[in-house]
Design a protein around this motif. Sequence first.
Motif, PDB file in Angstrom:
ATOM      1  N   ASN A 299     -13.757  -0.202  -2.782  1.00  0.00           N
ATOM      2  CA  ASN A 299     -13.413   0.702  -3.768  1.00  0.00           C
ATOM      3  C   ASN A 299     -12.117   1.182  -3.756  1.00  0.00           C
ATOM      4  O   ASN A 299     -11.420   1.803  -4.502  1.00  0.00           O
ATOM      5  N   ASN A 300     -11.302   1.089  -2.708  1.00  0.00           N
ATOM      6  CA  ASN A 300      -9.957   1.327  -2.521  1.00  0.00           C
ATOM      7  C   ASN A 300      -8.790   0.340  -2.865  1.00  0.00           C
ATOM      8  O   ASN A 300      -9.013  -0.804  -2.270  1.00  0.00           O
ATOM      9  N   PRO A 301      -8.239   0.355  -4.234  1.00  0.00           N
ATOM     10  CA  PRO A 301      -7.481  -0.688  -4.706  1.00  0.00           C
ATOM     11  C   PRO A 301      -6.402  -1.393  -3.457  1.00  0.00           C
ATOM     12  O   PRO A 301      -6.408  -2.681  -3.437  1.00  0.00           O
ATOM     13  N   ASP A 302      -5.796  -0.468  -2.768  1.00  0.00           N
ATOM     14  CA  ASP A 302      -4.864  -1.147  -1.590  1.00  0.00           C
ATOM     15  C   ASP A 302      -5.574  -1.803  -0.723  1.00  0.00           C
ATOM     16  O   ASP A 302      -5.025  -2.968  -0.439  1.00  0.00           O
ATOM     17  N   VAL A 303      -6.721  -1.226  -0.458  1.00  0.00           N
ATOM     18  CA  VAL A 303      -7.450  -2.246   0.625  1.00  0.00           C
ATOM     19  C   VAL A 303      -7.943  -3.492   0.141  1.00  0.00           C
ATOM     20  O   VAL A 303      -7.918  -4.494   0.734  1.00  0.00           O
ATOM     21  N   ALA A 304      -8.598  -3.435  -1.256  1.00  0.00           N
ATOM     22  CA  ALA A 304      -9.192  -4.650  -1.831  1.00  0.00           C
ATOM     23  C   ALA A 304      -8.197  -5.581  -1.763  1.00  0.00           C
ATOM     24  O   ALA A 304      -8.196  -6.808  -1.479  1.00  0.00           O
ATOM     25  N   GLU A 305      -6.842  -5.175  -2.454  1.00  0.00           N
ATOM     26  CA  GLU A 305      -5.796  -6.089  -2.229  1.00  0.00           C
ATOM     27  C   GLU A 305      -5.385  -6.907  -0.945  1.00  0.00           C
ATOM     28  O   GLU A 305      -5.141  -8.045  -0.719  1.00  0.00           O
ATOM     29  N   PHE A 306      -5.448  -5.882   0.072  1.00  0.00           N
ATOM     30  CA  PHE A 306      -5.103  -6.214   1.425  1.00  0.00           C
ATOM     31  C   PHE A 306      -5.883  -7.347   1.864  1.00  0.00           C
ATOM     32  O   PHE A 306      -5.725  -8.217   2.664  1.00  0.00           O
ATOM     33  N   THR A 307      -7.421  -7.280   1.765  1.00  0.00           N
ATOM     34  CA  THR A 307      -8.287  -8.310   2.097  1.00  0.00           C
ATOM     35  C   THR A 307      -7.834  -9.713   1.511  1.00  0.00           C
ATOM     36  O   THR A 307      -8.405 -10.625   2.165  1.00  0.00           O
ATOM     37  N   ARG A 308      -7.361  -9.985   0.580  1.00  0.00           N
ATOM     38  CA  ARG A 308      -7.237 -11.026   0.012  1.00  0.00           C
ATOM     39  C   ARG A 308      -6.064 -12.027   0.962  1.00  0.00           C
ATOM     40  O   ARG A 308      -5.965 -13.303   0.590  1.00  0.00           O
ATOM     41  N   GLY A 309      -5.523 -11.302   1.615  1.00  0.00           N
ATOM     42  CA  GLY A 309      -4.477 -12.279   2.581  1.00  0.00           C
ATOM     43  C   GLY A 309      -5.296 -12.987   3.668  1.00  0.00           C
ATOM     44  O   GLY A 309      -4.714 -13.587   4.555  1.00  0.00           O
ATOM     45  N   PHE A 310      -6.609 -12.615   3.869  1.00  0.00           N
ATOM     46  CA  PHE A 310      -7.343 -13.150   5.057  1.00  0.00           C
ATOM     47  C   PHE A 310      -7.722 -14.518   4.672  1.00  0.00           C
ATOM     48  O   PHE A 310      -8.966 -14.437   3.653  1.00  0.00           O
ATOM     49  N   ASP A 311      -7.655 -15.824   5.384  1.00  0.00           N
ATOM     50  CA  ASP A 311      -8.087 -16.979   4.990  1.00  0.00           C
ATOM     51  C   ASP A 311      -9.525 -17.268   5.399  1.00  0.00           C
ATOM     52  O   ASP A 311      -9.844 -16.776   6.785  1.00  0.00           O
ATOM     53  N   ARG A 312     -10.482 -17.570   4.836  1.00  0.00           N
ATOM     54  CA  ARG A 312     -11.688 -18.192   5.377  1.00  0.00           C
ATOM     55  C   ARG A 312     -12.455 -16.822   6.021  1.00  0.00           C
ATOM     56  O   ARG A 312     -13.090 -17.164   6.975  1.00  0.00           O
ATOM     57  N   MET A 313     -12.289 -15.884   5.103  1.00  0.00           N
ATOM     58  CA  MET A 313     -12.996 -14.711   5.970  1.00  0.00           C
ATOM     59  C   MET A 313     -13.745 -13.921   4.939  1.00  0.00           C
ATOM     60  O   MET A 313     -13.507 -13.323   4.016  1.00  0.00           O
ATOM     61  N   ALA A 314     -15.257 -13.953   5.174  1.00  0.00           N
ATOM     62  CA  ALA A 314     -16.087 -13.131   4.202  1.00  0.00           C
ATOM     63  C   ALA A 314     -15.800 -11.648   4.351  1.00  0.00           C
ATOM     64  O   ALA A 314     -15.362 -11.167   5.271  1.00  0.00           O
ATOM     65  N   VAL A 315     -15.818 -10.820   3.353  1.00  0.00           N
ATOM     66  CA  VAL A 315     -15.652  -9.500   3.079  1.00  0.00           C
ATOM     67  C   VAL A 315     -16.857  -8.608   3.087  1.00  0.00           C
ATOM     68  O   VAL A 315     -17.578  -9.042   1.843  1.00  0.00           O
ATOM     69  N   VAL A 316     -17.109  -7.673   3.533  1.00  0.00           N
ATOM     70  CA  VAL A 316     -18.337  -6.920   3.542  1.00  0.00           C
ATOM     71  C   VAL A 316     -17.965  -5.557   3.113  1.00  0.00           C
ATOM     72  O   VAL A 316     -17.172  -4.861   3.734  1.00  0.00           O
ATOM     73  N   HIS A 317     -18.493  -5.134   1.885  1.00  0.00           N
ATOM     74  CA  HIS A 317     -17.834  -3.747   1.419  1.00  0.00           C
ATOM     75  C   HIS A 317     -18.699  -2.674   2.371  1.00  0.00           C
ATOM     76  O   HIS A 317     -19.929  -2.724   2.496  1.00  0.00           O
ATOM     77  N   SER A 318     -17.825  -1.906   2.777  1.00  0.00           N
ATOM     78  CA  SER A 318     -18.344  -0.695   3.660  1.00  0.00           C
ATOM     79  C   SER A 318     -17.107   0.602   3.671  1.00  0.00           C
ATOM     80  O   SER A 318     -16.013   0.262   3.865  1.00  0.00           O
ATOM     81  N   SER A 319     -17.697   1.624   3.226  1.00  0.00           N
ATOM     82  CA  SER A 319     -16.541   2.639   2.942  1.00  0.00           C
ATOM     83  C   SER A 319     -16.493   3.443   4.255  1.00  0.00           C
ATOM     84  O   SER A 319     -15.303   4.147   4.353  1.00  0.00           O
ATOM     85  N   GLY A 320     -17.292   2.907   5.254  1.00  0.00           N
ATOM     86  CA  GLY A 320     -16.675   3.535   6.819  1.00  0.00           C
ATOM     87  C   GLY A 320     -17.472   4.881   6.761  1.00  0.00           C
ATOM     88  O   GLY A 320     -17.987   5.502   5.990  1.00  0.00           O
ATOM     89  N   SER A 321     -17.612   5.544   8.385  1.00  0.00           N
ATOM     90  CA  SER A 321     -18.216   6.439   8.606  1.00  0.00           C
ATOM     91  C   SER A 321     -16.978   7.297   9.389  1.00  0.00           C
ATOM     92  O   SER A 321     -16.030   6.802   9.749  1.00  0.00           O
ATOM     93  N   GLY A 322     -17.409   8.660   9.194  1.00  0.00           N
ATOM     94  CA  GLY A 322     -16.333   9.617   9.746  1.00  0.00           C
ATOM     95  C   GLY A 322     -16.114   9.367  11.374  1.00  0.00           C
ATOM     96  O   GLY A 322     -16.937   9.237  11.860  1.00  0.00           O
ATOM     97  N   GLY A 323     -14.846   9.470  11.846  1.00  0.00           N
ATOM     98  CA  GLY A 323     -14.795   9.200  13.130  1.00  0.00           C
ATOM     99  C   GLY A 323     -14.160   7.792  13.461  1.00  0.00           C
ATOM    100  O   GLY A 323     -13.571   7.606  14.600  1.00  0.00           O
ATOM    101  N   MET A 324     -14.442   6.915  12.400  1.00  0.00           N
ATOM    102  CA  MET A 324     -13.955   5.260  12.844  1.00  0.00           C
ATOM    103  C   MET A 324     -12.512   5.264  12.608  1.00  0.00           C
ATOM    104  O   MET A 324     -11.780   6.058  11.837  1.00  0.00           O
TER     105      MET A 324
END
Length: 461
Positions: A299-324
Motif C-alpha cells: 500500500n506504500n507506493p515507494d515500497v511497492a516500486e522498490f520491490t520491482r527491483g528484485f529478480d525472481r522473488m515473490a512478493v507477499v503483501h504485509s503491512s508489518g507489525s509494530g516494533g519490526m
Amino acid sequence: MLFERLKKPSPRILLIGLVIPWLSAPLLAETDSAKASKKSEVLIAELAEDESVEDVEQSAPLQTKGKDNKAPKPKAPQGGAGIDTPSAGSRKVAPNIDLKQVAPPPEAQVSAPADTDADAAESEVMATEAVAEPEPQPEIRKGKVFTLLDNDVMPGTSTRLAWTPGIQIAGLSQTTPVLVVNGINAGPTLCLTGAVHGDELNGIEIIRQTMYDLNPEKLSGRVVGVPIVNLPGFQQGSRYLPDRRDLNRHFPGSPNGSLADRIAHSLFENVIRKCDMLVDIHTGSLKRTNLPQLRADMNNPDVAEFTRGFDRMAVVHSSGSGGMLRTAAVEAGIRTVTLEAGESHRIQQHQISAGVNSLTSLMERQGMISRMFVWGDPEPVYYDSDWIRADHGGILFSEIELGANVSEGEILGYVSDPITNAQHPIRSTTDGRVIGMAVDQVVMAGFAAYHIGTEAEVLGE
C-alpha cells in the motif's frame, strides 16, 4: 702543644679548602646545566610526540577531504544511555581492505587518543597514506566520504568496521562486524541486515557473498552490511536475545528501555538512519521454511516500486507489525522490505544463491552496478495469504513441496498419531501457492503448518 696544633688550622689546609670549592663550582654548574638541558629536551620530545598523535587523529580525515587543519566540530551524540559515542574529533580514516581476507575480531572504536609509541607510529602511517592519496577528480571520482561509526570511509574503498551497542551482557561486551563498500561514484546507500534472529543463518551468507562480489571502483553509491545483528543469539543458536525478547519487536528502540530496546536503539540510530534503502533478511521460524520472497507493505507506493527491483522473488503483501525493523525504517522514510529465504538453523545454498541473485538485480536496477544481468520471469505478488493449521497433534508428513500450486480442498499432508495410528489429513482452504510450510516434525493441535498465498496483479501494471 699537640692540642694547640689541632686547634689552629694549618695554612695548607686553609689553602686546599679555598681552592677545591673554586674549582668544583664551574663543574657543578655545568652538570646542573646539562641536567636541565637534558630534561628540557625530554619535555620537548614528549610534547612533539603528543602533538603528532593529536594532529593525526584530528586532522588526517580533514586533509583527505581537502579542508584545513582545524579540528572538526563535535558531532551530536548518538546512541542510547550508557553508550559511549566518540566525538567527531576522534574519527579516523577507515583502512581500505579486501573483505574476503581473514581478519581478527572487530574492535570497537576508542575515543581517547593513543599514547603509546606503537599507536603513534601506526597513526602517523595512516596520516601519511591519507595525505599521499591523490586529490579526487570530479569527473572521475564523484563519490563522497561516507562517515559511519566514527570512521571516514573514502570513495572507492571497502572496509570492515565494528558496531557495539555499548551494553555488557554477563560482563562481556559484544562487538559486531559491519562491512562497508563505498563506491567511487555517487549513488544511494543500500543497507543489508541479517540474523536479527540469531538462529537464522542464510541471511548471513547472503550478505557476505553479495558484498564480497562488489568492486568499489565500479560501484555507484555505497553498501553497508551487518551480517549478524543479534550476536548473542547467534552464539547461542537462539532466535532471541539473552533476556528472551524478540529483537524484531523492539525497533526503533529506546535508550532507557529493556536490553532489546537499547540494542535496537543503538543499531537504528548509528547505522539504519544512514540508509536510503534497507533489506532485512530472515528465514522461517520454528522449523518452518519459506519460499524466497519479499514481505512488503504494497500500500506504500515507494515500497511497492522498490520491490520491482528484485529478480525472481515473490512478493507477499504485509503491512508489518509494530516494533519490526522494517516497519520502523519505513516510518523513518527508508524504503524497506523483508527478504525471507529458507529455514532457520541451516545453511541452504540454493536459498542463498536466490538471495544473492535478487540483491544483485536490485543494485543493477538502482543504477549502483552495471552488469550483463539476465532477468527471469516476474514472480507474482500475493496480496492475501492464509495459514493452514493442524487440527490434531502427532507427526506431520507433507504430501506437497514448497512452491507448489494447490487447489481448495487438496490434501497438503497428514498428521499421524503414533499411539493409535490414526491419520488426520490437512486440506487447503483456498486456491494458491505454498509460499511457506513446516518441515516434517512433531506438531500440536493448532500448529501453523502451511502458508498459502493468493496471487494478485502488481499495482500499476
